[in-house]
Design a protein around this motif. Structure first.
Motif, PDB file in Angstrom:
ATOM      1  N   ARG A   1      54.480  42.910  53.514  1.00 14.51           N
ATOM      2  CA  ARG A   1      56.012  42.932  53.867  1.00 14.51           C
ATOM      3  C   ARG A   1      56.539  43.532  55.276  1.00 14.51           C
ATOM      4  NH1 ARG A   1      60.667  46.139  52.707  1.00 14.51           N
ATOM      5  NH2 ARG A   1      59.507  47.631  52.086  1.00 14.51           N
ATOM      6  N   LYS A   2      55.582  43.000  56.188  1.00 13.18           N
ATOM      7  CA  LYS A   2      55.619  43.499  57.445  1.00 13.18           C
ATOM      8  C   LYS A   2      55.397  44.719  57.809  1.00 13.18           C
ATOM      9  CE  LYS A   2      59.033  39.620  57.938  1.00 13.18           C
ATOM     10  NZ  LYS A   2      60.601  39.275  58.500  1.00 13.18           N
ATOM     11  N   TRP A   3      54.859  45.492  56.870  1.00 15.97           N
ATOM     12  CA  TRP A   3      54.571  46.953  57.240  1.00 15.97           C
ATOM     13  C   TRP A   3      52.858  47.025  56.829  1.00 15.97           C
ATOM     14  CZ3 TRP A   3      57.898  49.333  59.678  1.00 15.97           C
ATOM     15  CH2 TRP A   3      59.324  49.187  59.493  1.00 15.97           C
ATOM     16  N   GLY A   4      52.029  46.055  57.857  1.00 17.68           N
ATOM     17  CA  GLY A   4      50.796  45.991  57.515  1.00 17.68           C
ATOM     18  C   GLY A   4      49.926  46.957  58.140  1.00 17.68           C
ATOM     19  N   MET A   5      50.331  47.584  59.093  1.00 23.21           N
ATOM     20  CA  MET A   5      49.549  48.704  59.962  1.00 23.21           C
ATOM     21  C   MET A   5      49.001  49.872  58.870  1.00 23.21           C
ATOM     22  SD  MET A   5      49.025  47.311  62.962  1.00 23.21           S
ATOM     23  CE  MET A   5      48.911  45.747  61.907  1.00 23.21           C
ATOM     24  N   SER A   6      50.252  50.214  58.193  1.00 21.27           N
ATOM     25  CA  SER A   6      49.725  51.210  57.182  1.00 21.27           C
ATOM     26  C   SER A   6      49.274  50.699  55.960  1.00 21.27           C
ATOM     27  CB  SER A   6      51.023  52.251  56.941  1.00 21.27           C
ATOM     28  OG  SER A   6      52.165  51.459  56.603  1.00 21.27           O
ATOM     29  N   ASN A   7      49.985  49.794  55.514  1.00 15.17           N
ATOM     30  CA  ASN A   7      49.633  49.042  54.133  1.00 15.17           C
ATOM     31  C   ASN A   7      48.331  48.372  54.109  1.00 15.17           C
ATOM     32  OD1 ASN A   7      51.427  49.457  51.912  1.00 15.17           O
ATOM     33  ND2 ASN A   7      52.910  48.200  53.173  1.00 15.17           N
ATOM     34  N   GLY A   8      47.758  47.967  55.420  1.00 17.19           N
ATOM     35  CA  GLY A   8      46.376  47.323  55.511  1.00 17.19           C
ATOM     36  C   GLY A   8      45.335  48.433  55.634  1.00 17.19           C
TER      37      GLY A   8
ATOM     38  N   ALA B   1      38.516  32.579  59.903  1.00 14.12           N
ATOM     39  CA  ALA B   1      38.532  30.900  60.111  1.00 14.12           C
ATOM     40  C   ALA B   1      38.994  30.715  61.477  1.00 14.12           C
ATOM     41  CB  ALA B   1      39.838  30.439  58.968  1.00 14.12           C
ATOM     42  N   ASP B   2      39.786  31.560  62.309  1.00 14.24           N
ATOM     43  CA  ASP B   2      40.023  31.328  63.630  1.00 14.24           C
ATOM     44  C   ASP B   2      39.417  32.166  64.554  1.00 14.24           C
ATOM     45  OD1 ASP B   2      41.278  30.127  65.602  1.00 14.24           O
ATOM     46  OD2 ASP B   2      43.230  31.650  65.550  1.00 14.24           O
ATOM     47  N   LYS B   3      39.940  33.000  65.410  1.00 13.39           N
ATOM     48  CA  LYS B   3      39.462  33.996  66.010  1.00 13.39           C
ATOM     49  C   LYS B   3      39.842  35.282  65.716  1.00 13.39           C
ATOM     50  CE  LYS B   3      37.568  33.199  69.688  1.00 13.39           C
ATOM     51  NZ  LYS B   3      36.216  32.924  69.981  1.00 13.39           N
ATOM     52  N   VAL B   4      39.057  36.373  65.763  1.00  7.96           N
ATOM     53  CA  VAL B   4      39.216  37.905  65.439  1.00  7.96           C
ATOM     54  C   VAL B   4      40.827  38.320  65.741  1.00  7.96           C
ATOM     55  CG1 VAL B   4      36.994  38.412  64.923  1.00  7.96           C
ATOM     56  CG2 VAL B   4      38.110  38.998  66.995  1.00  7.96           C
ATOM     57  N   LEU B   5      41.678  38.944  65.032  1.00  7.31           N
ATOM     58  CA  LEU B   5      42.838  39.440  65.438  1.00  7.31           C
ATOM     59  C   LEU B   5      43.851  38.448  65.873  1.00  7.31           C
ATOM     60  CD1 LEU B   5      41.159  42.939  67.238  1.00  7.31           C
ATOM     61  CD2 LEU B   5      42.258  42.283  64.676  1.00  7.31           C
ATOM     62  N   ASN B   6      43.759  37.256  65.449  1.00  9.13           N
ATOM     63  CA  ASN B   6      44.690  36.396  66.027  1.00  9.13           C
ATOM     64  C   ASN B   6      45.821  35.798  64.933  1.00  9.13           C
ATOM     65  OD1 ASN B   6      45.764  34.506  68.006  1.00  9.13           O
ATOM     66  ND2 ASN B   6      44.840  32.753  67.167  1.00  9.13           N
ATOM     67  N   GLY B   7      45.721  36.667  63.801  1.00 15.45           N
ATOM     68  CA  GLY B   7      46.859  36.715  62.702  1.00 15.45           C
ATOM     69  C   GLY B   7      47.947  37.493  62.876  1.00 15.45           C
ATOM     70  N   THR B   8      48.315  37.811  61.676  1.00 13.66           N
ATOM     71  CA  THR B   8      49.560  38.688  61.675  1.00 13.66           C
ATOM     72  C   THR B   8      49.334  40.126  62.477  1.00 13.66           C
ATOM     73  OG1 THR B   8      50.147  37.858  59.562  1.00 13.66           O
ATOM     74  CG2 THR B   8      51.128  40.038  59.959  1.00 13.66           C
ATOM     75  N   THR B   9      48.155  40.636  62.361  1.00 13.33           N
ATOM     76  CA  THR B   9      47.573  41.846  63.071  1.00 13.33           C
ATOM     77  C   THR B   9      47.899  41.684  64.556  1.00 13.33           C
ATOM     78  OG1 THR B   9      46.219  42.688  61.246  1.00 13.33           O
ATOM     79  CG2 THR B   9      45.796  43.567  63.419  1.00 13.33           C
ATOM     80  N   GLY B  10      47.555  40.447  65.128  1.00 14.02           N
ATOM     81  CA  GLY B  10      47.909  40.507  66.457  1.00 14.02           C
ATOM     82  C   GLY B  10      49.265  39.989  66.838  1.00 14.02           C
ATOM     83  N   HIS B  11      49.905  39.972  65.991  1.00 15.64           N
ATOM     84  CA  HIS B  11      51.695  39.692  66.063  1.00 15.64           C
ATOM     85  C   HIS B  11      52.460  40.820  65.494  1.00 15.64           C
ATOM     86  CE1 HIS B  11      49.359  36.028  66.811  1.00 15.64           C
ATOM     87  NE2 HIS B  11      50.245  35.776  67.730  1.00 15.64           N
ATOM     88  N   THR B  12      52.048  41.894  65.479  1.00 13.85           N
ATOM     89  CA  THR B  12      52.772  42.838  64.651  1.00 13.85           C
ATOM     90  C   THR B  12      53.816  43.671  65.536  1.00 13.85           C
ATOM     91  OG1 THR B  12      52.507  44.934  63.463  1.00 13.85           O
ATOM     92  CG2 THR B  12      50.984  44.385  65.124  1.00 13.85           C
ATOM     93  N   THR B  13      54.525  44.500  65.046  1.00 11.16           N
ATOM     94  CA  THR B  13      55.300  45.639  65.887  1.00 11.16           C
ATOM     95  C   THR B  13      54.357  46.878  66.105  1.00 11.16           C
ATOM     96  OG1 THR B  13      57.261  44.727  64.727  1.00 11.16           O
ATOM     97  CG2 THR B  13      57.495  46.762  66.053  1.00 11.16           C
ATOM     98  N   ALA B  14      53.245  47.123  65.241  1.00 14.15           N
ATOM     99  CA  ALA B  14      52.503  48.141  65.601  1.00 14.15           C
ATOM    100  C   ALA B  14      53.253  49.515  65.316  1.00 14.15           C
ATOM    101  CB  ALA B  14      51.581  47.880  66.757  1.00 14.15           C
ATOM    102  N   LYS B  15      53.959  49.506  64.334  1.00 16.56           N
ATOM    103  CA  LYS B  15      54.360  50.814  63.852  1.00 16.56           C
ATOM    104  C   LYS B  15      53.482  51.386  62.798  1.00 16.56           C
ATOM    105  CE  LYS B  15      59.309  49.963  64.810  1.00 16.56           C
ATOM    106  NZ  LYS B  15      60.466  49.804  64.039  1.00 16.56           N
ATOM    107  N   ILE B  16      52.985  52.577  62.806  1.00 17.54           N
ATOM    108  CA  ILE B  16      52.294  53.185  61.620  1.00 17.54           C
ATOM    109  C   ILE B  16      53.374  54.213  60.898  1.00 17.54           C
ATOM    110  CG2 ILE B  16      50.225  54.191  61.201  1.00 17.54           C
ATOM    111  CD1 ILE B  16      49.251  53.849  64.107  1.00 17.54           C
ATOM    112  N   THR B  17      53.864  53.665  60.042  1.00 14.63           N
ATOM    113  CA  THR B  17      54.781  54.539  59.301  1.00 14.63           C
ATOM    114  C   THR B  17      54.850  54.351  57.901  1.00 14.63           C
ATOM    115  OG1 THR B  17      57.172  54.997  59.448  1.00 14.63           O
ATOM    116  CG2 THR B  17      56.530  52.884  59.991  1.00 14.63           C
ATOM    117  N   ALA B  18      55.405  55.373  57.113  1.00 12.90           N
ATOM    118  CA  ALA B  18      55.872  55.017  55.746  1.00 12.90           C
ATOM    119  C   ALA B  18      57.089  54.833  55.607  1.00 12.90           C
ATOM    120  CB  ALA B  18      55.360  56.182  54.958  1.00 12.90           C
ATOM    121  N   GLN B  19      58.036  54.659  56.710  1.00 12.09           N
ATOM    122  CA  GLN B  19      59.239  54.143  56.336  1.00 12.09           C
ATOM    123  C   GLN B  19      59.446  52.756  56.553  1.00 12.09           C
ATOM    124  OE1 GLN B  19      62.461  54.642  59.772  1.00 12.09           O
ATOM    125  NE2 GLN B  19      63.338  56.323  58.531  1.00 12.09           N
ATOM    126  N   HIS B  20      59.634  52.103  55.349  1.00  9.41           N
ATOM    127  CA  HIS B  20      59.435  50.630  55.431  1.00  9.41           C
ATOM    128  C   HIS B  20      60.785  50.173  54.987  1.00  9.41           C
ATOM    129  CE1 HIS B  20      54.948  51.038  54.550  1.00  9.41           C
ATOM    130  NE2 HIS B  20      55.329  51.460  55.755  1.00  9.41           N
TER     131      HIS B  20
END
Length: 525
Positions: free
Chosen positions: A366-373, A67-86
């Motif tokens: 729940r703000k852990w989208g890098m691994s969950n996504g 709907a907007d531009k690629v990677l301008n949503g939650t993914t573009g505003h993450t902490t970018a941790k890739i972890t199972a410690q949620h």
């Protein structure tokens, strides 16, 4: 301008995400024709792009709508941790959904981490991927006990980690818990590379193309705001909040939660690891490299969207924490993010409703989208290909665990009713003319509740404050200059355009000069 409570604040005037800075994002056209494909993916964040990459590799004809531009949503505003410690989740999962399901959740996120690591290596993607230990710490006796319980859960689930007495910062901690061999990366660098690989396989991306509905059937059809149709064997809704709910009632089964982030140049060197507090307010931090310099990301201050204190106070609180712990030379970027939380804290991934197996959704990370996504994309691939996937039942959107789902459903929807009533009863005596440059507020015009914002040129923007989803009253977010709904998390720009769903239509706009003239005539002036 936006004013901070601290006159010596280093906070930048405007919000911008570090992950989108100095990035050369590809541009894509809007959809201008009807299409027939194997899979249509709605949403170009980590779930949508990873799904597109995986399915194109299987030889399927895939298109992505954004709907907007690629990677301008939650993914573009993450902490970018890739972890199972949620956060502290595994002891709670064992109690609520059982040891087997808790272990499955850990395995799904670990497989997602391994997939990202393998993909980075396979394609030699320059995205600052590094292995890091993930550490959660407590600063109170209450959370010390909770971390001890979480450590016991790690042992039961055979998670590599253990208790620590200290962390390498000037923070007095009661204890901490480490999960070994997790990771961090630069998400937009990684995903821009996947987009190119997807396109190399014949995939197509369309930006500024809003999906508004789905015609169900054996081959569902996505309808766009531009009156175009995309018919496919499968529809994957990867839009944060599902753009199409069907009969899933997702707006009643999730709540929106916001958090805030700073990217700072610190005086102190950052040690290895990715860190988060168990106590509230949350403090999450990690390092990144920018032009050869170490930068620290400080994230936290979560609250329900549209509820709580003035949003600039959250940025100020993170700045104060950063100064105390790291010493601040400069704040380079500030931004906020939003994610959705389900009733049982497990994402909803799979069939949108029973009986509609061709429409799949992924939401509630729940703000852990890098691994969950990424886990969602891997599950989607198998579901589209008709392969068994051991995580399908775990994430099934139609599931319902009486504990804690029933209690959370009642509490959450009572909160919605309370916010709805509260908004209708609130009034304001603020006159739009009293607003300063860069200031927004709820105002009263001709006896009606409206929202007003005065831009840098002194022009007033007036909108109706009634959210176009179910009619709750939006509140002004001064930190991000948006109108936020306290009921289901819809967000609108100061001109009324939709930024976040579930709302699909913009807020009604008003011409202030016309209102002012009508009011003057009615008053006899």
């Amino acid at each position: 301008m936006i004013r901070n409570t601290n006159e010596d604040s280093l906070l930048p005037k405007d919000t911008a995400s570090y992950w989108r800075a100095d990035m050369d994002f590809p541009d894509f056209p809007s959809l201008n024709e009807n299409l027939d494909v194997d899979v249509v993916i709605v949403g170009a964040g980590i779930t949508g792009i990873t799904s597109a990459y995986l399915l194109a590799n299987e030889g399927l004809k895939v298109v992505v709508l954004e709907a907007d531009k690629v990677l301008n949503g939650t993914t573009g505003h993450t902490t970018a941790k890739i972890t199972a410690q949620h956060d502290l989740i595994y002891d709670e999962f064992i109690r609520n959904i059982g040891r087997s399901n808790a272990r499955m959740y850990y395995e799904a996120n670990t497989e997602a981490l391994n997939f990202i690591a393998e993909t980075v290596g396979k394609h030699t993607i320059d995205c600052d991927f590094t292995t890091q230990d993930a550490i959660i710490y407590s600063t109170s006796e209450e959370f010390k006990r909770k971390i001890e319980k979480e450590a016991e859960a790690y042992e039961k689930l055979h998670i590599e980690g253990g208790l620590l007495d200290t962390i390498p910062f000037d923070i007095e901690v009661e204890n901490a818990l480490v999960m070994k061999n997790q990771a961090q990366f630069h998400p937009t660098k990684y995903l821009v590379h996947l987009i190119q690989l997807f396109m190399d396989k014949g995939g197509k991306v369309f930006e500024n193309t809003t999906a508004v509905n789905v015609e169900t059937g054996d081959r569902p059809t996505v309808l766009t705001r531009g009156d175009h149709r995309i018919t496919a064997n499968y529809v994957l809704a990867c839009t944060h909040f599902p753009f199409y709910e069907g009969a899933g009632l997702y707006s009643a089964r999730m709540h929106a939660d916001r958090s805030y982030a700073l990217a700072v140049k610190a005086k102190k060197k950052f040690p290895p690891g990715i860190y988060i507090s168990a106590d509230e307010p949350t403090r999450s931090f990690r390092s990144v490299m920018m032009n050869g310099e170490e930068i620290v990301l400080i994230v936290g201050e979560n609250h329900k969207t549209g509820q709580g204190v003035e949003t600039m106070e959250h940025y100020n609180a993170l700045e104060e924490f950063g100064e105390q712990v790291f010493g601040l030379e400069k704040i380079l970027y500030r931004w906020s993010a939003q994610d959705l939380v389900t009733l049982d804290k497990l994402p909803y991934i799979g069939e949108i409703t029973p009986g509609q197996p061709k429409i799949l959704i992924a939401t509630g990370f729940r703000k852990w989208g890098m691994s969950n996504g990424t886990a969602a994309a891997l599950l989607f691939r198998d579901m589209v290909l008709g392969k068994e996937n051991k995580f399908q039942k775990l994430y099934k959107p139609s599931r319902f665990y009486a504990n804690p789902s029933l209690k959370n459903f009642l509490v959450q929807n009572a909160n919605v009713v309370g916010q709805l009533i509260k908004g209708k009863l609130e009034s304001s005596r603020t006159n739009p003319e009293e607003l300063e440059i860069g200031q927004g507020a709820v105002v009263t015009l001709d006896g009606h509740r409206k929202g007003a914002y005065k831009d840098d040129d002194g022009e007033l923007h007036i909108v109706d404050t009634t959210c176009t989803h179910i009619g709750c009253e939006v509140e002004w977010n001064n930190g991000d200059r948006t109108w936020d709904c306290p009921c289901h998390g819809s967000r609108f720009s100061y001109t009324g355009e939709v930024i976040e769903g579930p709302a699909e239509k913009p807020l009604q706009k008003y011409d202030y000069k016309m209102i002012d003239n009508l009011t003057s005539k009615d008053s006899g002036y």
